[in-house]
Write an enzyme that holds these catalytic residues in place. Structure first.
Site, PDB file in Angstrom:
ATOM      1  CE  LYS A 126      -1.595   3.238   2.479  1.00 25.05           C
ATOM      2  NZ  LYS A 126      -1.742   4.328   1.530  1.00 25.05           N
ATOM      3  CB  CYS A 153      13.247   9.079   8.194  1.00 23.72           C
ATOM      4  SG  CYS A 153      13.887   7.930   6.989  1.00 23.72           S
ATOM      5  CD  GLU A 159      10.586  12.754  10.987  1.00 22.61           C
ATOM      6  OE1 GLU A 159       9.472  12.234  11.169  1.00 22.61           O
ATOM      7  OE2 GLU A 159      11.533  12.148  10.457  1.00 22.61           O
ATOM      8  CD  GLU A 204      13.528   0.944   9.106  1.00 23.72           C
ATOM      9  OE1 GLU A 204      14.012   1.850   9.819  1.00 23.72           O
ATOM     10  OE2 GLU A 204      14.040  -0.185   9.029  1.00 23.72           O
TER      11      GLU A 204
HETATM   12  P1  NAP Z   1       2.180   8.617   7.517  1.00 24.04           P
HETATM   13  O1  NAP Z   1       0.925   9.292   7.876  1.00 24.04           O
HETATM   14  O2  NAP Z   1       2.942   7.909   8.561  1.00 24.04           O
HETATM   15  O3  NAP Z   1       1.853   7.595   6.332  1.00 24.04           O
HETATM   16  C1  NAP Z   1       2.720   6.568   5.890  1.00 24.04           C
HETATM   17  C2  NAP Z   1       1.879   5.469   5.248  1.00 24.04           C
HETATM   18  O4  NAP Z   1       1.003   4.911   6.236  1.00 24.04           O
HETATM   19  C3  NAP Z   1       0.987   5.989   4.130  1.00 24.04           C
HETATM   20  O5  NAP Z   1       0.873   5.028   3.127  1.00 24.04           O
HETATM   21  C4  NAP Z   1      -0.324   6.171   4.858  1.00 24.04           C
HETATM   22  O6  NAP Z   1      -1.445   6.185   4.028  1.00 24.04           O
HETATM   23  C5  NAP Z   1      -0.339   4.976   5.780  1.00 24.04           C
HETATM   24  N1  NAP Z   1      -1.270   5.096   6.893  1.00 24.04           N
HETATM   25  C6  NAP Z   1      -1.794   6.221   7.425  1.00 24.04           C
HETATM   26  N2  NAP Z   1      -2.645   5.925   8.433  1.00 24.04           N
HETATM   27  C7  NAP Z   1      -2.652   4.576   8.532  1.00 24.04           C
HETATM   28  C8  NAP Z   1      -3.335   3.653   9.393  1.00 24.04           C
HETATM   29  N3  NAP Z   1      -4.186   4.062  10.338  1.00 24.04           N
HETATM   30  N4  NAP Z   1      -3.104   2.333   9.230  1.00 24.04           N
HETATM   31  C9  NAP Z   1      -2.250   1.886   8.297  1.00 24.04           C
HETATM   32  N5  NAP Z   1      -1.599   2.711   7.439  1.00 24.04           N
HETATM   33  C10 NAP Z   1      -1.787   4.039   7.569  1.00 24.04           C
HETATM   34  O7  NAP Z   1       3.115   9.612   6.826  1.00 24.04           O
HETATM   35  P2  NAP Z   1       2.647  10.771   5.856  1.00 24.04           P
HETATM   36  O8  NAP Z   1       1.193  11.117   6.019  1.00 24.04           O
HETATM   37  O9  NAP Z   1       3.033  10.351   4.531  1.00 24.04           O
HETATM   38  O10 NAP Z   1       3.527  11.960   6.416  1.00 24.04           O
HETATM   39  C11 NAP Z   1       3.229  12.559   7.674  1.00 24.04           C
HETATM   40  C12 NAP Z   1       4.474  12.748   8.495  1.00 24.04           C
HETATM   41  O11 NAP Z   1       5.151  11.503   8.673  1.00 24.04           O
HETATM   42  C13 NAP Z   1       5.548  13.613   7.868  1.00 24.04           C
HETATM   43  O12 NAP Z   1       5.324  14.947   8.054  1.00 24.04           O
HETATM   44  C14 NAP Z   1       6.806  13.113   8.524  1.00 24.04           C
HETATM   45  O13 NAP Z   1       7.054  13.699   9.764  1.00 24.04           O
HETATM   46  C15 NAP Z   1       6.541  11.677   8.721  1.00 24.04           C
HETATM   47  N6  NAP Z   1       7.173  10.850   7.677  1.00 24.04           N
HETATM   48  C16 NAP Z   1       8.253  10.121   7.986  1.00 24.04           C
HETATM   49  C17 NAP Z   1       8.873   9.356   7.020  1.00 24.04           C
HETATM   50  C18 NAP Z   1      10.065   8.542   7.306  1.00 24.04           C
HETATM   51  O14 NAP Z   1      10.702   8.090   6.373  1.00 24.04           O
HETATM   52  N7  NAP Z   1      10.408   8.295   8.540  1.00 24.04           N
HETATM   53  C19 NAP Z   1       8.395   9.354   5.738  1.00 24.04           C
HETATM   54  C20 NAP Z   1       7.270  10.107   5.437  1.00 24.04           C
HETATM   55  C21 NAP Z   1       6.663  10.821   6.428  1.00 24.04           C
HETATM   56  P3  NAP Z   1      -2.016   7.609   3.512  1.00 24.04           P
HETATM   57  O15 NAP Z   1      -0.984   8.119   2.588  1.00 24.04           O
HETATM   58  O16 NAP Z   1      -3.264   7.250   2.834  1.00 24.04           O
HETATM   59  O17 NAP Z   1      -2.201   8.444   4.733  1.00 24.04           O
END
Ligand code: NAP
Ligand code: MG
Length: 471
Positions: free
Chosen positions: A169, A278, A378, A244
């Protein structure tokens, strides 16, 4: 205008049962690029059922067969290099420099996993017993938007190496990138059901993957908050999890470091992938008595840092992925100001002439202390905090005073000294005098940066279940 209205289940591109569309918006112009039809819970269930069926035979494949599949995928990806780079630049806003490097890493990753398979022993002797390292089952791969195809390739290739099948996904924001990788994977001719890809929302498709009893393991990259939700759900059926998550990586400049090398590197570490990484080195720890020289160098370099259209070869910092991410970064810059930190360069608002896209001014704060939110949370944008220290011990203490522990950086002209300091930092990876990636070394976080490791033997074994035969 592109419409992506297919997902990939059981060896075929099919129309999802979901009926909701999500708009794809250019981060560079905020104009609509296209739309994607999202899968729903039933689509996720169908994908899981296909992967479960495929596991019955795929789990029995030989190492040679798996290597051949991995090679086929690599060949298919190799043929479409420019498309991979272009779509990452267009859809995500990754700079041409970064997207090119990212593509190269993605491709080289296949060589590393093949090398590993060539040497890894799936049967071991431990004590007096035979230990079989058996594939875990169906893996749920849930990933964010900041290196979408890179994450798909590293996680899926490890699953294939282990003999696991997968349901992927990706972020819905990466739909065009997902379409391209799906076409390559399809071309590679893997048995049907070995990989399945469902575009859809995290709360719907991601949640089904986290909950479904036929998923044995989740490999997730993303925010710490969502990682916690997934881990809580996963424990109900005792799924294995590799998480991660985020980071707030310290970069220690020791007092003997060559600042003319260490500071340019520090800015690359802070601003890589437009700051949406990250592993970004977002806390720069400098000796108090070097601060003036550091300020001078930082100002000079950031002034010359080109922010703009990611498709230009000289651009170093492109736009944030979407307006929400732009607003998030702005809010953190405001928080830093409110907390009493001082802006050395950058600040609120968009750079002149770049008002259309989600561009942020690369920003550096000084007078930061490690208790401020800008030093603890972050930000996921090009915002660097400079923190001063008096002694080496204090530098190590500040570096470790964080809820995270994904990566750290140390610079010194004395390698032994850097090594000694690196050994005292609580992080999954510590980079000494540089920024590199070793695909055979583990990657992952201490503390709230995650659970488990990816890459190399440790990464592969996270997809395997040991079984001891005791005679
Ligand atoms: P995220 O909310 O953690 O989403 C990552 C993945 O998880 C996406 O595919 C997301 O789907 C999915 N997801 C969201 N809610 C879920 C749930 N309840 N159950 C299972 N899967 C779920 O990250 P983001 O929205 O892309 O970014 C938000 C923040 O996360 C950023 O601002 C940053 O701080 C952090 N981030 C960290 C990394 C890293 O590499 N450590 C990478 C990206 C983001 P959807 O896209 O449909 O929400
Ligand atoms: Mg999200």
């Amino acid at each position: 205008m592109k419409t992506i209205d297919k997902i990939y289940i059981n060896g075929e591109f099919i129309t999802p049962q979901g009926t909701e569309y999500f708009n794809l918006i250019s981060p560079t112009t905020n104009k609509k690029l296209g739309k994607v039809l999202l899968g729903n819970q039933k689509d996720a269930q169908n994908a899981i059922a296909a992967a479960k069926e495929a596991f019955k035979t795929f789990s029995k494949t030989t190492t040679e067969e798996r290597i051949q599949y991995l090679q086929n995928i690599k060949v298919a990806i190799e043929k479409r290099k420019s498309e991979f780079i272009d779509v990452m630049v267009e859809e995500y806003g990754g700079t041409l420099q970064f997207a090119t490097m990212s593509y190269d890493f993605m491709l080289k990753g296949f060589d590393s996993i093949i090398d590993l398979l060539n040497t890894y022993d799936f049967t071991k002797i431990m004590g007096e017993s035979e230990v079989q390292m058996t594939p875990l089952g169906v893996v749920g791969i849930i990933i964010p938007w900041n290196s979408s195809n890179g994450f798909i390739c590293s996680k899926l290739s490890t699953a294939i190496a282990a003999g696991c099948t997968s349901v992927i996904k990706p972020s819905e924001m990466s739909a065009q990138q997902t379409q391209l990788i799906s076409e390559c994977l399809h071309e590679a001719g893997l048995p049907k059901g070995v990989f399945n890809i469902v575009n859809g929302l995290g709360e719907i498709v991601g949640a089904e993957i986290s909950r479904n009893p036929d998923i044995s393991k989740i490999s997730f990259t993303g925010s710490t908050n969502v990682g916690k939700i997934i881990a809580k759900e996963a424990v109900e059926t005792m799924k294995r999890v590799t998480l991660e998550l985020g980071g707030k990586s310290p970069n220690i400049i020791l007092d003997d470091a060559n600042l003319n090398q260490a500071i340019p590197l520090a800015l690359i570490a802070a601003y890589m992938n437009n700051g949406q990484a990250c592993i970004a080195g977002t806390r720069l720890l400098v000796p108090e008595n070097s601060l003036n020289k550091v300020k001078e160098l930082v100002k000079e370099i950031v002034t010359k840092t080109i922010v703009g259209d990611p498709k230009n070869a000289t651009t170093a910092v492109g736009p944030m992925v979407n307006t929400k991410q732009y607003e998030r970064v702005q809010s953190y810059i405001q928080i830093g100001i409110n907390e009493g930190a001082e802006i050395l360069i950058g600040g609120l608002g968009k750079p002149e002439g770049l008002e259309e896209g989600n561009f942020v001014k690369p920003t550096v704060f000084i007078n930061v202390n490690n208790q401020m939110r800008i030093a603890r949370e972050e930000i996921f944008g090009p915002v660097l905090s400079i923190i001063t220290y008096k002694t080496e011990e204090e530098a190590i203490e500040i570096a470790n005073d964080t809820t995270y522990g994904l990566q750290a950086y140390v610079s010194s002209s004395d390698e032994k000294r850097a090594h000694k300091v690196a050994s005292q930092i609580n992080a999954g990876r510590v980079q000494i005098n540089g920024i590199g990636h070793d695909p055979m070394a583990p990657f992952g976080g201490f503390k709230q940066s995650g659970i488990g490791r990816e890459f190399g033997t440790i990464g592969l074994e996270a997809y395997l279940e040991p079984k001891a035969l005791i005679k």
